[in-house]
Scaffold this motif. Structure first.
Motif, PDB file in Angstrom:
ATOM      1  N   LYS A 173      24.164 -34.964  -4.210  1.00  0.00           N
ATOM      2  CA  LYS A 173      24.581 -36.390  -4.722  1.00  0.00           C
ATOM      3  C   LYS A 173      23.227 -37.188  -4.276  1.00  0.00           C
ATOM      4  O   LYS A 173      23.110 -38.357  -5.097  1.00  0.00           O
ATOM      5  CB  LYS A 173      25.650 -37.021  -3.924  1.00  0.00           C
ATOM      6  N   GLU A 174      22.633 -37.044  -3.277  1.00  0.00           N
ATOM      7  CA  GLU A 174      21.353 -37.691  -2.981  1.00  0.00           C
ATOM      8  C   GLU A 174      20.423 -37.879  -4.239  1.00  0.00           C
ATOM      9  O   GLU A 174      20.042 -38.634  -4.572  1.00  0.00           O
ATOM     10  CB  GLU A 174      20.569 -37.262  -1.788  1.00  0.00           C
ATOM     11  N   HIS A 175      20.207 -36.917  -4.926  1.00  0.00           N
ATOM     12  CA  HIS A 175      19.244 -36.567  -5.834  1.00  0.00           C
ATOM     13  C   HIS A 175      20.037 -36.748  -7.378  1.00  0.00           C
ATOM     14  O   HIS A 175      19.280 -36.486  -8.380  1.00  0.00           O
ATOM     15  CB  HIS A 175      18.246 -35.573  -5.887  1.00  0.00           C
ATOM     16  N   ASP A 176      21.554 -36.686  -7.112  1.00  0.00           N
ATOM     17  CA  ASP A 176      22.228 -36.715  -8.480  1.00  0.00           C
ATOM     18  C   ASP A 176      22.032 -35.514  -9.183  1.00  0.00           C
ATOM     19  O   ASP A 176      21.847 -35.735 -10.755  1.00  0.00           O
ATOM     20  CB  ASP A 176      21.768 -38.051  -9.416  1.00  0.00           C
ATOM     21  N   ILE A 177      22.279 -34.426  -8.908  1.00  0.00           N
ATOM     22  CA  ILE A 177      22.177 -33.153  -9.371  1.00  0.00           C
ATOM     23  C   ILE A 177      23.149 -32.310  -9.205  1.00  0.00           C
ATOM     24  O   ILE A 177      23.842 -32.238  -8.271  1.00  0.00           O
ATOM     25  CB  ILE A 177      20.889 -32.409  -8.943  1.00  0.00           C
ATOM     26  N   ALA A 178      23.833 -31.891 -10.287  1.00  0.00           N
ATOM     27  CA  ALA A 178      24.999 -30.882 -10.188  1.00  0.00           C
ATOM     28  C   ALA A 178      24.623 -29.447 -11.054  1.00  0.00           C
ATOM     29  O   ALA A 178      23.780 -29.627 -12.067  1.00  0.00           O
ATOM     30  CB  ALA A 178      26.177 -31.510 -10.850  1.00  0.00           C
ATOM     31  N   ILE A 179      24.961 -28.490 -10.542  1.00  0.00           N
ATOM     32  CA  ILE A 179      25.092 -27.155 -11.241  1.00  0.00           C
ATOM     33  C   ILE A 179      26.135 -26.631 -11.340  1.00  0.00           C
ATOM     34  O   ILE A 179      27.123 -26.411 -10.552  1.00  0.00           O
ATOM     35  CB  ILE A 179      24.101 -26.051 -10.104  1.00  0.00           C
ATOM     36  N   LEU A 180      26.468 -26.440 -12.640  1.00  0.00           N
ATOM     37  CA  LEU A 180      27.845 -25.839 -13.257  1.00  0.00           C
ATOM     38  C   LEU A 180      27.725 -24.312 -13.599  1.00  0.00           C
ATOM     39  O   LEU A 180      26.423 -23.983 -13.834  1.00  0.00           O
ATOM     40  CB  LEU A 180      28.286 -26.194 -14.488  1.00  0.00           C
ATOM     41  N   LYS A 181      28.573 -23.475 -13.170  1.00  0.00           N
ATOM     42  CA  LYS A 181      28.909 -22.082 -13.912  1.00  0.00           C
ATOM     43  C   LYS A 181      29.909 -22.016 -14.924  1.00  0.00           C
ATOM     44  O   LYS A 181      30.878 -22.410 -14.895  1.00  0.00           O
ATOM     45  CB  LYS A 181      29.080 -21.066 -12.692  1.00  0.00           C
ATOM     46  N   TYR A 209      13.481 -31.160  -6.912  1.00  0.00           N
ATOM     47  CA  TYR A 209      14.701 -31.379  -6.163  1.00  0.00           C
ATOM     48  C   TYR A 209      15.854 -30.483  -6.609  1.00  0.00           C
ATOM     49  O   TYR A 209      16.709 -29.935  -5.986  1.00  0.00           O
ATOM     50  CB  TYR A 209      15.225 -32.820  -6.265  1.00  0.00           C
ATOM     51  N   LEU A 210      15.610 -29.862  -7.930  1.00  0.00           N
ATOM     52  CA  LEU A 210      16.650 -28.894  -8.460  1.00  0.00           C
ATOM     53  C   LEU A 210      16.150 -27.713  -7.935  1.00  0.00           C
ATOM     54  O   LEU A 210      16.993 -26.711  -7.675  1.00  0.00           O
ATOM     55  CB  LEU A 210      16.487 -28.712 -10.236  1.00  0.00           C
ATOM     56  N   HIS A 211      14.797 -27.237  -7.888  1.00  0.00           N
ATOM     57  CA  HIS A 211      14.222 -25.997  -7.060  1.00  0.00           C
ATOM     58  C   HIS A 211      15.013 -25.917  -5.991  1.00  0.00           C
ATOM     59  O   HIS A 211      15.369 -24.931  -5.568  1.00  0.00           O
ATOM     60  CB  HIS A 211      12.857 -26.021  -6.969  1.00  0.00           C
ATOM     61  N   GLN A 212      14.976 -26.949  -5.069  1.00  0.00           N
ATOM     62  CA  GLN A 212      15.667 -27.145  -3.669  1.00  0.00           C
ATOM     63  C   GLN A 212      16.827 -26.656  -3.719  1.00  0.00           C
ATOM     64  O   GLN A 212      17.516 -25.804  -2.936  1.00  0.00           O
ATOM     65  CB  GLN A 212      15.383 -28.362  -2.890  1.00  0.00           C
ATOM     66  N   LEU A 213      17.769 -27.281  -4.627  1.00  0.00           N
ATOM     67  CA  LEU A 213      19.184 -26.991  -4.684  1.00  0.00           C
ATOM     68  C   LEU A 213      19.430 -25.579  -5.186  1.00  0.00           C
ATOM     69  O   LEU A 213      20.547 -24.888  -4.386  1.00  0.00           O
ATOM     70  CB  LEU A 213      19.665 -28.052  -5.689  1.00  0.00           C
ATOM     71  N   LEU A 214      18.709 -25.089  -5.734  1.00  0.00           N
ATOM     72  CA  LEU A 214      18.861 -23.453  -6.539  1.00  0.00           C
ATOM     73  C   LEU A 214      18.528 -22.714  -5.050  1.00  0.00           C
ATOM     74  O   LEU A 214      19.146 -21.654  -4.878  1.00  0.00           O
ATOM     75  CB  LEU A 214      17.893 -23.235  -7.703  1.00  0.00           C
ATOM     76  N   LYS A 215      17.687 -23.070  -4.569  1.00  0.00           N
ATOM     77  CA  LYS A 215      17.237 -22.238  -3.257  1.00  0.00           C
ATOM     78  C   LYS A 215      18.548 -22.134  -2.306  1.00  0.00           C
ATOM     79  O   LYS A 215      18.880 -21.213  -1.460  1.00  0.00           O
ATOM     80  CB  LYS A 215      15.969 -22.772  -2.566  1.00  0.00           C
ATOM     81  N   GLN A 216      18.923 -23.556  -1.912  1.00  0.00           N
ATOM     82  CA  GLN A 216      20.022 -23.595  -1.057  1.00  0.00           C
ATOM     83  C   GLN A 216      21.151 -22.586  -1.225  1.00  0.00           C
ATOM     84  O   GLN A 216      21.678 -22.077  -0.563  1.00  0.00           O
ATOM     85  CB  GLN A 216      20.453 -24.901  -0.671  1.00  0.00           C
ATOM     86  N   HIS A 217      21.571 -22.360  -2.617  1.00  0.00           N
ATOM     87  CA  HIS A 217      22.672 -21.709  -3.229  1.00  0.00           C
ATOM     88  C   HIS A 217      22.151 -20.347  -3.721  1.00  0.00           C
ATOM     89  O   HIS A 217      22.908 -19.838  -4.328  1.00  0.00           O
ATOM     90  CB  HIS A 217      23.300 -22.525  -4.191  1.00  0.00           C
ATOM     91  N   ASN A 218      20.922 -19.941  -3.344  1.00  0.00           N
ATOM     92  CA  ASN A 218      20.606 -18.444  -3.649  1.00  0.00           C
ATOM     93  C   ASN A 218      20.764 -18.316  -5.224  1.00  0.00           C
ATOM     94  O   ASN A 218      21.151 -17.349  -5.671  1.00  0.00           O
ATOM     95  CB  ASN A 218      21.197 -17.376  -3.073  1.00  0.00           C
ATOM     96  N   ILE A 219      20.388 -19.241  -6.101  1.00  0.00           N
ATOM     97  CA  ILE A 219      20.559 -19.163  -7.551  1.00  0.00           C
ATOM     98  C   ILE A 219      19.177 -18.801  -8.077  1.00  0.00           C
ATOM     99  O   ILE A 219      18.293 -19.930  -7.970  1.00  0.00           O
ATOM    100  CB  ILE A 219      21.055 -20.520  -8.248  1.00  0.00           C
TER     101      ILE A 219
END
Length: 254
Positions: free
Chosen positions: A104-112, A242-252
């Motif tokens: 939410k801080e960087h306003d990014i969401a990942i959907l499956k 910031y997307l790279h960071q979020l992906l790394k946090q969730h092992n995507i």
């Protein structure tokens, strides 16, 4: 006409032709990975509502958008479901989606999404692109009133700028601005105009097609233009870092 002037004119024509050809090819590769983000209501009229744009990454089953695009709560009583719209025109298809990661801080969401994988876009490296770099973004600026028809805008990175701007009067500071003042981050400012439906669109390099940012028409603009009585047509994008960071946090894998 002097030889120098003739040579310059020839170089200009060749450069313009090459740039045009490159953009045509890149847009053709990008469009299959551009999707709409919205809600499906089986008993509703209309059944499908488009809230914003998104793009496919990874193994073809992951979709990136802005978190504010999916902020509205689903109505369980109406059996509403979060969905991704794929395809083109009035025959667009609906794919059920699940929210699996959000920043939410960087306003990014990942959907499956369920079903067969879709063509995926490549992400650029985390390093910021320099000001003056040519970019484009593709999404749905006016929704899907006439069907799902992706639209492309192009421009340059006009500035790399903090999410917060200084104000002359403390009364101009909003609660949201105070929260972001604690940890401001850099975003891209563009000279191309986006619209609310573009939120979540991939901003990509004209030549490579690699994603370098995520268009953000609401979240960032509210913090940077709170003091403007008539908001400008300036567009912002969240860096892919910031997307790279979020992906790394969730092992995507991207």
């Amino acid at each position: 006409m002097s030889r120098l002037l003739l040579r310059l004119l020839l170089m200009s024509v060749l450069f313009s032709s090459t740039a045009y050809s490159s953009l045509v090819e890149t847009v053709g590769l990008i469009k299959p990975s551009v999707v709409g983000i919205g809600v499906y209501t089986p008993t509703g009229q209309p059944k499908n509502q488009l809230y914003g744009s998104g793009f496919v990454i990874g193994d073809g089953t992951y979709v990136v958008t802005n978190s504010h695009v999916i902020a509205k709560e689903l109505d369980e009583g109406l059996l509403q479901e979060l969905v991704v719209f794929t395809g083109k025109g009035v025959a667009a298809k609906v794919r059920i989606a699940t929210l699996i990661a959000t920043d939410k801080e960087h306003d990014i969401a990942i959907l499956k999404i369920k079903g067969q994988p879709l063509p995926a876009l490549q992400l650029a490296q985390s390093k910021f692109k320099p000001e003056g770099s040519s970019i484009a973004f593709t999404g749905f600026p006016i929704g899907a009133v006439l069907g799902l028809y992706p639209v492309t805008h192009r421009g340059i990175i006009a500035a790399v700028t903090p999410t917060i701007i200084p104000v002359d009067d403390s009364r101009q500071i909003s609660i949201a601005m105070i929260k972001r003042l604690r940890d401001p981050y850099l975003v891209y400012q563009l000279d191309a105009t986006a619209y609310p439906g573009n939120s979540g669109s991939a901003m990509y390099d004209l030549e490579t097609g690699k994603v370098i940012g995520i268009i953000n028409k609401v979240f960032v603009q509210e913090s940077k233009e709170t003091v403007i009585s008539k908001p400008s047509g300036i567009t912002y994008a969240i860096p892919v870092k910031y997307l790279h960071q979020l992906l790394k946090q969730h092992n995507i894998k991207s």
